[in-house]
Design a protein around this motif. Structure first.
Motif, PDB file in Angstrom:
ATOM      1  N   HIS A   1       7.579   6.135  -2.059  1.00  0.00           N
ATOM      2  CA  HIS A   1       6.681   7.154  -1.537  1.00  0.00           C
ATOM      3  C   HIS A   1       7.230   8.552  -1.801  1.00  0.00           C
ATOM      4  CE1 HIS A   1       3.570   4.729   0.234  1.00  0.00           C
ATOM      5  NE2 HIS A   1       4.499   3.886   0.646  1.00  0.00           N
TER       6      HIS A   1
ATOM      7  N   LEU B   1      -6.713   4.605  -4.917  1.00  0.00           N
ATOM      8  CA  LEU B   1      -6.664   6.033  -5.227  1.00  0.00           C
ATOM      9  C   LEU B   1      -6.443   6.300  -6.717  1.00  0.00           C
ATOM     10  CD1 LEU B   1      -4.668   7.326  -2.148  1.00  0.00           C
ATOM     11  CD2 LEU B   1      -7.114   7.546  -2.605  1.00  0.00           C
TER      12      LEU B   1
ATOM     13  N   PHE C   1      -0.562   5.373  -8.603  1.00  0.00           N
ATOM     14  CA  PHE C   1      -1.415   4.503  -7.796  1.00  0.00           C
ATOM     15  C   PHE C   1      -1.917   3.300  -8.589  1.00  0.00           C
ATOM     16  CE2 PHE C   1      -1.861   8.404  -5.174  1.00  0.00           C
ATOM     17  CZ  PHE C   1      -1.412   7.862  -3.984  1.00  0.00           C
TER      18      PHE C   1
ATOM     19  N   SER D   1       2.246  14.679  -5.141  1.00  0.00           N
ATOM     20  CA  SER D   1       1.140  15.190  -4.332  1.00  0.00           C
ATOM     21  C   SER D   1       1.367  16.652  -3.966  1.00  0.00           C
ATOM     22  CB  SER D   1       0.981  14.365  -3.053  1.00  0.00           C
ATOM     23  OG  SER D   1       0.602  13.062  -3.366  1.00  0.00           O
TER      24      SER D   1
ATOM     25  N   LYS E   1      -0.457  -2.056  -3.229  1.00  0.00           N
ATOM     26  CA  LYS E   1      -0.575  -1.812  -1.796  1.00  0.00           C
ATOM     27  C   LYS E   1      -1.977  -1.322  -1.464  1.00  0.00           C
ATOM     28  CE  LYS E   1       4.292  -0.744  -1.539  1.00  0.00           C
ATOM     29  NZ  LYS E   1       5.315   0.208  -1.300  1.00  0.00           N
ATOM     30  N   LYS E   2      -2.161  -0.949  -0.213  1.00  0.00           N
ATOM     31  CA  LYS E   2      -3.484  -0.544   0.241  1.00  0.00           C
ATOM     32  C   LYS E   2      -3.986   0.737  -0.409  1.00  0.00           C
ATOM     33  CE  LYS E   2      -1.879   2.082   4.173  1.00  0.00           C
ATOM     34  NZ  LYS E   2      -2.048   2.410   5.541  1.00  0.00           N
ATOM     35  N   ASP E   3      -3.109   1.579  -0.929  1.00  0.00           N
ATOM     36  CA  ASP E   3      -3.525   2.839  -1.539  1.00  0.00           C
ATOM     37  C   ASP E   3      -3.867   2.721  -3.015  1.00  0.00           C
ATOM     38  OD1 ASP E   3      -3.163   4.136   0.866  1.00  0.00           O
ATOM     39  OD2 ASP E   3      -1.109   4.737   0.416  1.00  0.00           O
ATOM     40  N   CYS E   4      -3.872   1.526  -3.558  1.00  0.00           N
ATOM     41  CA  CYS E   4      -4.079   1.356  -4.994  1.00  0.00           C
ATOM     42  C   CYS E   4      -5.448   1.878  -5.446  1.00  0.00           C
ATOM     43  CB  CYS E   4      -3.892  -0.102  -5.395  1.00  0.00           C
ATOM     44  SG  CYS E   4      -5.137  -1.223  -4.733  1.00  0.00           S
TER      45      CYS E   4
END
Length: 174
Positions: free
Chosen positions: A64, A120, A110, A71, A115-118
């Motif tokens: 991250h 994006l 991404f 980001s 994971k859950k953010d893929c």
């Protein structure tokens, strides 16, 4: 019994006045830190490039920290583009190009996520201006490093193919 002590038979009151202060056992300078920048002395593009270089330290682990740094660079460019409405066109073009590059970098991160953010990966690749072929080429070169394709890349492909199919159907209907 002191009025601030807890009775073992009664659960402690979360609003109790008793507080505990956690003190760090390690010195503040021993852990990893982040660089601080004085934005007024560094150009936005130079700062963005330094952030991207720094993020490469974390790229292989897909941590991250890498995404956080990318980001931050992305937001820096976005803010510069929005605040410099009346700047010269050459500077604006450079910022726009760097912004699209930052979108591509974030899309790459991404796309490799499982994971859950893929999901994006899709909006970042769309904002990057890359064609589906370009995205496939980028991911093919990364698949050898990361042993296959991530869920984000598959998600991007499914949605891109679906959009193209829907556009063809709409054209046929009209």
């Amino acid at each position: 019994m002191d009025r601030f002590e807890t009775n073992p038979k009664i659960p402690p009151n979360p609003l109790s006045r008793k507080t505990s202060v956690c003190k760090s056992t390690e010195p503040a300078d021993s852990g990893q830190g982040w660089n601080l920048y004085v934005i007024s002395s560094v150009s936005t593009l130079q700062l963005y490039r330094e952030i991207v270089e720094y993020s490469k330290r974390y790229e292989q682990s897909l941590s991250h920290s890498c995404i956080h740094l990318l980001s931050e660079g992305h937001l820096l460019l976005r803010t510069a583009l929005l605040s410099l409405q009346d700047c010269d066109s050459a500077e604006r073009a450079q910022l726009q190009e760097a912004f699209q590059e930052s979108c591509a970098h974030l899309g790459d991160c991404f796309s490799r996520f499982d994971k859950k953010d893929c999901h994006l990966a899709l909006p970042y690749y769309k904002m990057s201006g890359l064609t589906v072929t370009d995205v496939i080429k980028r991911n093919m070169s990364m698949s050898g490093i990361s042993n296959g394709y991530g869920k984000g890349f598959i998600f991007f492909l499914k949605h891109s193919i679906y959009e193209e199919t829907m556009e063809e159907h709409i054209k046929q209907l009209l």
